[in-house]
Design an enzyme around this catalytic site. Structure first.
Site, short mmCIF file in Angstrom:
data_model
loop_
_atom_site.label_atom_id
_atom_site.label_comp_id
_atom_site.label_asym_id
_atom_site.label_seq_id
_atom_site.Cartn_x
_atom_site.Cartn_y
_atom_site.Cartn_z
CD1 TRP A 429 13.93 9.18 -21.55
CD2 TRP A 429 13.98 11.27 -23.05
NE1 TRP A 429 13.06 9.49 -23.05
CE2 TRP A 429 13.31 10.42 -23.85
CE3 TRP A 429 14.34 13.05 -23.24
CZ2 TRP A 429 12.62 11.43 -25.00
CZ3 TRP A 429 13.55 13.69 -24.47
CH2 TRP A 429 12.54 13.14 -25.08
CD GLU A 568 13.56 4.04 -27.42
OE1 GLU A 568 14.29 3.84 -26.55
OE2 GLU A 568 12.37 4.25 -26.88
CE LYS A 689 9.44 4.20 -29.17
NZ LYS A 689 9.56 3.53 -28.09
CD GLN A 690 10.00 9.07 -28.07
OE1 GLN A 690 10.46 7.99 -27.60
NE2 GLN A 690 10.02 9.52 -27.04
#
Length: 868
Positions: A429, A568, A689-690
């Site tokens: 992505w 994730e 994570k983000q």
């Protein structure tokens, strides 16, 4: 400031002619010098000679170190050479291993079709260094035995090595890793794509050699690369052997964690040698892609005639000659590279073709680069190092995909470019972050990248049907044919147990594809593309999401489960037997946008086109009505403070003691691994994570997100963006460098300019400083590089290409005095300059733009200044 470096001290002369002598050891002198620069607010400086200092165990040249730490230009020699600083990447010394691998990634040369890692011609595949040639979309699948199972991995293949050249003296071969390196300097000229290295080698018998190499991946003929190898005996005369090799005995070795798996992907099928010419053809073992290379050696043939040797996998051209101390001997190699799919005919080897010299090739390639820079370059005034990083990132994006290299090439941009083998060279992505660079600068290239997805639409439909869905379900990891390349199982080496890999549940990749199709259409109005490809892609993706949603009678809302968001760290609920989460906020809001956009496209595009594509995809009027209803009834979980839950049940997770883990581990980017090591799981904690739910604000304006939430019939506090940013920022470890660019844009959106600048700078330097501790060794992070090129235009220059009218809301950071760039929107070419007080724009056609909400009419080819 002038700095005169001597053996025992440095003499510094300030602008007022005051002279100061710095004594002590090198570290003490460096500290004193830095204090002088800060105290006297020195603007720039010259140093009389190269001087090397050791910082954190790494050797760095003094002028370069001062430039990078002070953001002020320091050069060796004349002050006029300051202009080259933003255009060159220089490394001194040789630190074998992961650090060297990172250097090689950042010194890679490429053109969109091929990429050559930044090694010197002598280097062999080893733990110390890793030469590689990557070709876009060159993949092969190999079986590996792991414990009691056979697993299959599709890999990005390291192609045969025809750049290899080296010398042998008294039986000792120069290969860098096994020699005494007295000095080494490598330089990449970002403006022209020229890689150079200067190495001084000492052999075991005390003989010393100076070797100067040059390399380009031609941007003029993307099937060509050129090398030049010059060797000078410094303290001896005598017999020397030069070897040029075509090496088909190569394998994948870039990523340490993959090395225990199958690494050999090629069979050499033909070798042909004819004096100064050599050809090597190899075929991948299972995908049956043929890589055909041929080369010609150029040198002073009065030295000696080249002799040839050949084995089943290698060919050598050998020149044995008498070398004279102090004299330089130059050998050049011109190499052509082509790849052919299994159903394509492979031409016969033809040595009669023209093999241009290095200089001819370099001049043509440099001219092609000049054209690209004129289109895509960003100019910054007031921030030398940001300018350098922007140039570095632009170069590597164009090395990964370019108008020259990607025309009619069935490939997209891998997550790590044409620079390394991480993620096995697959397409993710990350295209969401990458495509805007091409859409606004090279729309035809953006179209080529989107066609990579369209050509794999049938496979996406098959995978959707196989999983029980309608429409198209694009894979999280895509490679050669568009099948899902994510692992189904992973082996825990400690417990010996196999664990299901849920990463393929990141179905939002299809939403990224739909978003890129829309962005391309919106900014090109390429109706032919939408008729032939774009609308079909969007409708098939919309069908998938419609089929993935289930109506809940209790809540009277639809829900989407068994998905993962961009974060994730969260693959499933704590202790759940099955993977996936319910109502991921980013996914659901993107689905609402998609359904909204499908409705708008039905009104914008010609009726006959819409009807034709609807019939082709099988989308009925009833299904469109259902999509229109669903966009009002998809579910989100929102608490009383206006925080949008990352997924349903998120608020039930445990809070993490961040201070404890920061104190214990320092680097907590990968909190998932830290928790696993302690017998815990990130699934049980509010740790990301983000950016996940916040990603919606990267794709859309605050106003657009408000409309999406209104469509869903949710009301939030007026300051909900600030609240959500602060909430999730406290719970995010930034284990992905993409996290910083998203949070930087949000920080600017809520007018926290200091935070926006801090996060942007971290992202801008992330590969150059390898902040994730070695991941750059496995290739650049193409998504981050592209995003850091887009944020200066959007967040700082205030460009918005998502509206019907090109819009600007300038917001330059304190560190920048001005920014200038070019872009192409709907066939109109614009040159834009933004300062702290004014915007100047020139368009090649009459058009209307918007500046701070005010409509501004532009006349063709006339500069207009808007003060604000």
């Amino acid at each position: 400031m002038k700095i005169d470096v001597q053996a025992t001290n440095w003499t510094v002369t300030l602008a007022n002619d005051t002279t100061i002598t710095l004594d002590g050891d090198a570290a003490e002198r460096l500290t004193q010098l830095q204090e002088l620069i800060a105290t006297h607010e020195v603007a720039q400086g010259t140093i009389n000679a190269e001087e090397f200092v050791e910082v954190n165990g790494q050797l760095i040249e003094l002028a370069q170190y001062l430039t990078e730490t002070t953001n002020r230009p320091f050069v060796v020699g004349e002050i006029e050479t300051i202009a080259t600083i933003p255009w060159e990447v220089v490394y001194h010394g040789y630190t074998p291993g992961k650090d060297e691998y990172s250097v090689e990634s950042l010194l890679t040369v490429g053109n969109g079709f091929l990429g050559l890692r930044g090694t010197t011609p002598e280097m062999e595949i080893a733990e110390e260094n890793y030469p590689a040639l990557y070709l876009a979309s060159l993949y092969n699948t190999a079986a590996s035995q792991v414990a009691d199972r056979t697993i299959y991995n599709e890999d990005f293949v390291n192609a045969p090595n025809l750049q290899k050249m080296f010398v042998i003296v008294n039986g000792e071969r120069v290969d860098i890793a096994n020699n005494t390196i007295l000095s080494m300097k490598r330089r990449l000229d970002l403006k022209t794509g020229l890689f150079e290295s200067w190495t001084t080698v000492q052999l075991t018998d005390g003989k010393e050699l100076a070797i100067h190499t040059k390399k380009i991946a031609s941007m003029a003929n993307v099937h060509q690369f050129n090398l030049s190898y010059s060797v000078t005996p410094l303290n001896f005369s005598g017999e020397m052997t030069f070897v040029s090799e075509a090496d088909g005995d190569v394998y994948n070795y870039n990523v340490a964690r993959y090395r225990s798996l199958s690494r050999e992907h090629l069979d050499v099928t033909e070798i042909k040698v004819a004096k100064n010419n050599v050809a090597l053809t190899a075929k991948t073992k299972t995908s049956h892609i043929t890589v055909a290379q041929q080369a010609q050696l150029h040198y002073d043939e009065t030295l000696a005639e080249a002799k040839t040797e050949q084995t089943a996998t290698k060919a050598r051209q050998i020149v044995l000659f008498q070398a004279t101390e102090g004299q330089t001997y130059t050998f050049e190699k011109t190499v052509f590279v082509h790849q052919y799919r299994a159903n394509e005919a492979v031409p016969t080897i033809d040595f009669s073709m023209d093999f241009p010299t290095f200089e001819e090739s370099y001049q043509a390639s440099a001219a092609a680069w000049e054209t690209l820079w004129a289109t895509a370059g960003i100019q910054i005034d007031g921030d030398l190092m940001s300018q350098k990083m922007l140039n570095l990132h632009t170069f590597h994006l164009l090395a990964s995909a370019s108008p020259n290299g990607n025309k009619d090439l069935d490939a997209s941009v891998t997550a790590r470019g044409l620079h390394g083998e991480a993620y096995r060279g697959h397409i993710f992505w990350d295209e969401l972050f990458i495509l805007p660079f091409y859409i606004i600068h090279f729309p035809e290239t953006a179209k080529e990248l989107l066609l990579y997805r369209y050509r794999r639409l049938e496979m996406a439909k098959k995978d959707a049907a196989k999983a029980g869905y309608a429409g198209a379900m694009f894979p999280w990891q895509s490679g050669l044919d568009g099948t899902e390349q994510s692992q189904e199982l992973h082996l825990n080496p400690i417990s010996g147990e196999w664990k299901e890999d849920h990463s393929r549940l990141q179905r939002h990749v299809s939403l990224a594809i739909a978003y890129n199709v829309w962005q391309y259409w919106h900014n090109t109005k390429d109706t032919e593309f939408m008729e032939q490809y774009g609308l079909e892609l969007m409708l098939e993706i919309a069908q998938f999401w419609q089929s993935a949603a289930t109506f809940d009678e209790t809540t009277q809302r639809y829900f989407i489960d068994r998905v993962m968001g961009p974060d994730e760290f969260h693959e499933s609920y704590p202790n759940a037997e099955k993977g996936g989460l319910k109502n991921n906020a980013y996914t659901n809001m993107m689905v609402v946008w998609l359904f909204e956009e499908i409705e708008r496209l039905g009104q914008q595009l010609p009726t006959e086109i819409v009807q034709t594509i609807q019939a082709k995809t099988g989308v009925t009027a009833q299904q469109l009505e259902k999509m229109a209803a669903m966009k009002h009834h998809l579910g989100l979980e929102i608490n009383e403070d206006g925080i949008i839950a990352q997924f349903e049940g998120y608020f039930d997770l445990k809070d993490l003691d961040w201070a404890h883990y920061k104190e214990k581990y320092g680097n907590i980017y990968r909190m998932d691994r830290i928790l696993n090591a302690e017998g815990e799981s990130a699934d049980a904690y509010k740790v990301a994570k983000q950016a996940d739910s916040l990603m919606i604000f990267y794709n859309f304006s605050k106003e657009q997100v408000r409309l999406i939430l209104e469509d869903l019939n949710y009301e939030l506090p007026t300051d909900y963006v600030e609240r959500n940013l602060n909430y999730y920022l406290e719970r995010t470890s930034h284990g992905s460098t993409l996290s910083r660019v998203v949070h930087a844009q949000l920080a600017a959106m809520v007018d926290d300019q200091d935070l926006a600048w801090k996060l942007y700078q971290e992202a801008l330097y992330s590969d150059y400083r390898d902040i994730q501790g070695g991941t750059t060794a496995e290739g650049i992070h193409a998504g981050v590089m592209a995003a850091t090129l887009f944020i200066p235009l959007t967040t700082f220059a205030g460009l918005d290409i998502r509206k019907a009218t090109i819009s600007f809301t300038p917001n330059l950071p304190k560190a920048w005095n001005a920014i200038a760039f070019n872009l192409t929107i709907r066939g109109i070419h614009l040159h834009v300059e933004v300062t702290k007080t004014a915007l100047q724009v020139t368009a090649d056609q009459a058009t209307t733009i918007e500046v701070n909400g005010q409509a501004i009419d532009l006349s063709a080819n006339e500069q207009t200044t808007i003060n604000y």
